[in-house]
Design an enzyme around this catalytic site. Structure first.
Site, mmCIF file in Angstrom:
data_model
loop_
_atom_site.group_PDB
_atom_site.id
_atom_site.type_symbol
_atom_site.label_atom_id
_atom_site.label_comp_id
_atom_site.label_asym_id
_atom_site.label_seq_id
_atom_site.Cartn_x
_atom_site.Cartn_y
_atom_site.Cartn_z
ATOM 1 N N CYS A 42 -0.895 36.342 5.902
ATOM 2 C CA CYS A 42 -0.917 36.060 4.603
ATOM 3 C C CYS A 42 -0.378 36.899 3.675
ATOM 4 C CB CYS A 42 -2.337 34.955 4.931
ATOM 5 S SG CYS A 42 -2.181 34.014 3.244
ATOM 6 N N HIS A 81 -3.063 26.422 7.826
ATOM 7 C CA HIS A 81 -2.827 27.712 7.265
ATOM 8 C C HIS A 81 -2.197 27.026 5.350
ATOM 9 C CE1 HIS A 81 -2.027 31.823 6.190
ATOM 10 N NE2 HIS A 81 -1.954 31.345 5.320
ATOM 11 N N GLU A 82 -1.802 26.165 5.371
ATOM 12 C CA GLU A 82 -1.595 26.101 3.407
ATOM 13 C C GLU A 82 -2.123 25.100 3.333
ATOM 14 O OE1 GLU A 82 -0.199 28.743 2.422
ATOM 15 O OE2 GLU A 82 1.112 28.365 4.018
ATOM 16 N N HIS A 90 -5.246 26.507 2.437
ATOM 17 C CA HIS A 90 -5.378 27.322 0.841
ATOM 18 C C HIS A 90 -5.522 26.769 0.193
ATOM 19 C CE1 HIS A 90 -3.924 31.349 0.735
ATOM 20 N NE2 HIS A 90 -3.062 30.839 1.888
#
Length: 136
Positions: free
Chosen positions: A85, A126-127, A130
């Site tokens: 990341c 993954h995003e 976040h």
């Protein structure tokens, strides 16, 4: 506008708020920042550029796709992987799913529901993590 990458883990661990049409400049900033980091990044969330809103961008082949207020509504095919990341040093283990269904809005706030598989699904997960304040 190309923005600096946020590295403050306390900020990154905050849950993002829903995006509104007033956040359209953030979408452009994400596109510009992803393009500037294309050699080392395939997706970004708004909090990675210092904005705690539910907006992500994912490189899908040659096209960067902005997803506003994304929610993963279904997932299957769990597997383990390691990910890097821009906001964090090194790589870390992550649990992901081979196939996901995502509800999101486009940049015009039109709703979509779409299935994704493979690497694109991994980037989206993954995003979206976040957006939830979850770091790998």
């Amino acid at each position: 506008m190309i923005k600096p990458i946020e590295k403050d883990q306390l900020f990154l661990q905050q849950k993002a708020k829903p995006a509104t049409p007033a956040d359209r400049p953030v979408m452009q900033d994400l596109e510009d920042t992803l393009a500037a980091n294309a050699t080392r990044c395939v997706g970004m969330a708004a909090n990675m550029i210092g904005v705690a809103k539910r907006i992500i961008i994912v490189q899908m082949g040659p096209l960067p796709v902005v997803m506003v207020n994304p929610q993963i509504t279904a997932k299957s095919g769990q597997y383990q992987t390691t990910e890097g990341c821009l906001s964090l040093d090194g790589e870390r283990p992550a649990t992901r799913f081979e196939q996901i269904t995502v509800q999101f809005q486009d940049t015009q706030f039109k709703p979509h529901t779409q299935e994704f598989t493979g690497f694109v699904a991994q980037i989206i997960q993954h995003e979206v993590a976040h957006c939830e304040g979850v770091l790998i």
